[in-house]
Design a protein around this motif. Structure first.
Motif, mmCIF file in Angstrom:
data_model
loop_
_atom_site.group_PDB
_atom_site.id
_atom_site.type_symbol
_atom_site.label_atom_id
_atom_site.label_comp_id
_atom_site.label_asym_id
_atom_site.label_seq_id
_atom_site.Cartn_x
_atom_site.Cartn_y
_atom_site.Cartn_z
ATOM 1 N N MET A 1 0.841 -1.183 0.000
ATOM 2 C CA MET A 1 0.000 0.000 0.000
ATOM 3 C C MET A 1 0.886 1.246 0.000
ATOM 4 S SD MET A 1 -3.241 0.992 2.456
ATOM 5 C CE MET A 1 -2.390 0.770 3.996
ATOM 6 N N LYS A 2 0.516 2.222 -0.817
ATOM 7 C CA LYS A 2 1.280 3.465 -0.901
ATOM 8 C C LYS A 2 1.112 4.264 0.384
ATOM 9 C CE LYS A 2 1.300 4.074 -5.839
ATOM 10 N NZ LYS A 2 1.405 5.077 -6.869
ATOM 11 N N PRO A 3 2.155 5.039 0.758
ATOM 12 C CA PRO A 3 1.993 5.902 1.935
ATOM 13 C C PRO A 3 0.991 7.011 1.645
ATOM 14 C CG PRO A 3 4.119 6.284 0.875
ATOM 15 C CD PRO A 3 3.487 5.125 0.166
ATOM 16 N N LEU A 4 0.297 7.429 2.687
ATOM 17 C CA LEU A 4 -0.687 8.505 2.595
ATOM 18 C C LEU A 4 -0.096 9.751 3.227
ATOM 19 C CD1 LEU A 4 -3.601 9.440 1.933
ATOM 20 C CD2 LEU A 4 -4.258 8.615 4.211
ATOM 21 N N ILE A 5 -0.182 10.865 2.516
ATOM 22 C CA ILE A 5 0.324 12.145 3.023
ATOM 23 C C ILE A 5 -0.806 13.162 3.012
ATOM 24 C CG2 ILE A 5 1.910 14.065 2.641
ATOM 25 C CD1 ILE A 5 3.854 12.115 1.353
ATOM 26 N N LEU A 6 -0.971 13.852 4.124
ATOM 27 C CA LEU A 6 -1.894 14.976 4.222
ATOM 28 C C LEU A 6 -1.098 16.249 3.963
ATOM 29 C CD1 LEU A 6 -4.641 16.279 4.947
ATOM 30 C CD2 LEU A 6 -3.920 16.181 7.352
ATOM 31 N N ALA A 7 -1.453 16.962 2.893
ATOM 32 C CA ALA A 7 -0.745 18.191 2.515
ATOM 33 C C ALA A 7 -1.424 19.383 3.188
ATOM 34 C CB ALA A 7 -0.738 18.342 0.998
ATOM 35 N N SER A 8 -1.395 19.394 4.516
ATOM 36 C CA SER A 8 -2.060 20.452 5.264
ATOM 37 C C SER A 8 -1.448 20.576 6.646
ATOM 38 C CB SER A 8 -3.554 20.131 5.404
ATOM 39 O OG SER A 8 -4.195 21.074 6.222
ATOM 40 N N SER A 9 -1.293 21.811 7.098
ATOM 41 C CA SER A 9 -0.814 22.037 8.466
ATOM 42 C C SER A 9 -1.983 22.222 9.434
ATOM 43 C CB SER A 9 0.098 23.263 8.504
ATOM 44 O OG SER A 9 -0.612 24.403 8.054
ATOM 45 N N SER A 10 -3.211 22.060 8.945
ATOM 46 C CA SER A 10 -4.392 22.263 9.781
ATOM 47 C C SER A 10 -4.499 21.190 10.864
ATOM 48 C CB SER A 10 -5.655 22.215 8.914
ATOM 49 O OG SER A 10 -6.799 22.017 9.709
ATOM 50 N N PRO A 11 -4.506 21.600 12.136
ATOM 51 C CA PRO A 11 -4.681 20.602 13.200
ATOM 52 C C PRO A 11 -6.047 19.923 13.125
ATOM 53 C CG PRO A 11 -4.595 22.829 14.129
ATOM 54 C CD PRO A 11 -4.303 22.955 12.673
ATOM 55 N N ARG A 12 -7.041 20.626 12.598
ATOM 56 C CA ARG A 12 -8.378 20.026 12.482
ATOM 57 C C ARG A 12 -8.383 18.895 11.467
ATOM 58 N NH1 ARG A 12 -7.840 24.845 13.448
ATOM 59 N NH2 ARG A 12 -7.612 25.518 11.298
ATOM 60 N N ARG A 13 -7.762 19.108 10.308
ATOM 61 C CA ARG A 13 -7.720 18.036 9.303
ATOM 62 C C ARG A 13 -6.947 16.836 9.825
ATOM 63 N NH1 ARG A 13 -6.986 22.594 5.522
ATOM 64 N NH2 ARG A 13 -9.110 23.030 4.815
ATOM 65 N N LYS A 14 -5.864 17.099 10.537
ATOM 66 C CA LYS A 14 -5.100 16.006 11.133
ATOM 67 C C LYS A 14 -5.981 15.201 12.095
ATOM 68 C CE LYS A 14 -1.301 15.107 14.311
ATOM 69 N NZ LYS A 14 -0.361 15.701 15.261
ATOM 70 N N TYR A 22 -6.948 6.651 9.856
ATOM 71 C CA TYR A 22 -5.971 6.547 8.777
ATOM 72 C C TYR A 22 -4.569 6.731 9.329
ATOM 73 C CZ TYR A 22 -9.435 6.344 5.138
ATOM 74 O OH TYR A 22 -10.469 5.929 4.342
ATOM 75 N N GLN A 23 -3.640 6.026 8.717
ATOM 76 C CA GLN A 23 -2.229 6.171 9.056
ATOM 77 C C GLN A 23 -1.624 7.060 7.973
ATOM 78 O OE1 GLN A 23 -0.260 2.398 9.408
ATOM 79 N NE2 GLN A 23 1.113 3.214 10.950
ATOM 80 N N PHE A 24 -1.039 8.184 8.371
ATOM 81 C CA PHE A 24 -0.556 9.155 7.396
ATOM 82 C C PHE A 24 0.538 10.013 8.002
ATOM 83 C CE2 PHE A 24 -3.917 11.047 9.857
ATOM 84 C CZ PHE A 24 -3.513 12.348 10.077
ATOM 85 N N THR A 25 1.236 10.708 7.147
ATOM 86 C CA THR A 25 2.194 11.710 7.584
ATOM 87 C C THR A 25 1.719 13.065 7.052
ATOM 88 O OG1 THR A 25 3.580 11.338 5.650
ATOM 89 C CG2 THR A 25 4.163 10.138 7.654
ATOM 90 N N ILE A 26 2.278 14.118 7.607
ATOM 91 C CA ILE A 26 1.919 15.470 7.194
ATOM 92 C C ILE A 26 3.135 16.111 6.536
ATOM 93 C CG2 ILE A 26 1.290 17.774 8.015
ATOM 94 C CD1 ILE A 26 -0.299 16.373 10.243
ATOM 95 N N ARG A 27 2.902 16.655 5.359
ATOM 96 C CA ARG A 27 3.933 17.421 4.659
ATOM 97 C C ARG A 27 3.237 18.646 4.071
ATOM 98 N NH1 ARG A 27 6.419 14.269 7.025
ATOM 99 N NH2 ARG A 27 7.895 12.704 6.313
ATOM 100 N N THR A 28 3.873 19.785 4.195
ATOM 101 C CA THR A 28 3.302 20.986 3.601
ATOM 102 C C THR A 28 4.333 21.641 2.708
ATOM 103 O OG1 THR A 28 3.964 22.344 5.488
ATOM 104 C CG2 THR A 28 1.747 21.406 5.545
ATOM 105 N N SER A 29 3.848 22.465 1.827
ATOM 106 C CA SER A 29 4.710 23.197 0.921
ATOM 107 C C SER A 29 4.043 24.542 0.657
ATOM 108 C CB SER A 29 4.873 22.410 -0.379
ATOM 109 O OG SER A 29 5.772 23.059 -1.230
#
Length: 192
Positions: A1-14, A22-29
């Motif tokens: 399974m591919k890794p899941l990344i949340l492209a958001s710094s929002s604490p609410r979305r996390k 969901y198991q995910f990491t957070i990365r923003t740009s």
């Protein structure tokens, strides 16, 4: 399974993605969030979610990336995040006693495909006194939120009713996001 990344710094979305396991990491740009004046709110929120997803996906092409953005619209005018106390007060005065729309756009992309959608929820505010608005501003809560309020916090006391997806108002329509992630072969954890 591919890794899941949340492209958001929002604490609410996390918190919302964690809530549905969901198991995910957070990365923003950094992304340019300027909008064209002739764009509809729907086009604007999809554009913003796609830009966020693309910026992170370009650095992590092996992953499935979720980008999301939330806007508040009253009388067809998009209210962004306030830049100072006076802007926040003005937005809350505009929303006082009125119905407005909260749109959250979501883009999910992988090396194989990309899907974008938006969810719109109608929100009715109570009539707000200047004292209520000032007290809410004093809490500090409005300053990083579209439309200057957060329904999941003290801002809940300002909202008379909603028609639509509560989680979309918080920043991520959970049911639709989960169903779309399934089409990318991303499933939540079934146990801790």
């Amino acid at each position: 399974m591919k890794p899941l990344i949340l492209a958001s710094s929002s604490p609410r979305r996390k918190e919302l993605l964690q809530q549905i396991r969901y198991q995910f990491t957070i990365r923003t740009s950094e992304t340019d969030e300027r909008l064209e004046p002739d764009w509809s709110p729907e086009d604007a929120v999809i554009h913003l979610s796609r830009k966020k997803a693309e910026a992170v996906f370009s650095l992590h092409p092996e992953a499935v990336v979720i980008g999301a953005d939330t806007i508040v619209v009253v009388d067809g005018v998009i209210l962004g995040k306030p830049f100072d106390r006076q802007a926040a007060k003005s937005m809350l005065q505009q929303l006082s006693g009125r119905r407005h729309q909260v749109l959250t756009g979501v883009t999910i992309m992988s090396s194989l495909k990309e899907t974008s959608f938006f969810n719109q929820t109608n929100v009715q505010m109570y009539e707000l006194t200047d004292e209520e608005i000032d007290r809410y501003l004093d809490s500090g809560e409005p300053f990083d939120k579209a439309g200057s309020y957060g329904i999941q916090g003290l801002g809940a006391t300002l909202v008379k009713e909603i028609q639509g997806d509560y989680y979309s108002v918080m920043g991520l329509p959970l049911a639709e996001t989960a169903r779309t992630l399934r089409s990318f072969s991303i499933e939540p954890l079934t146990h801790d």
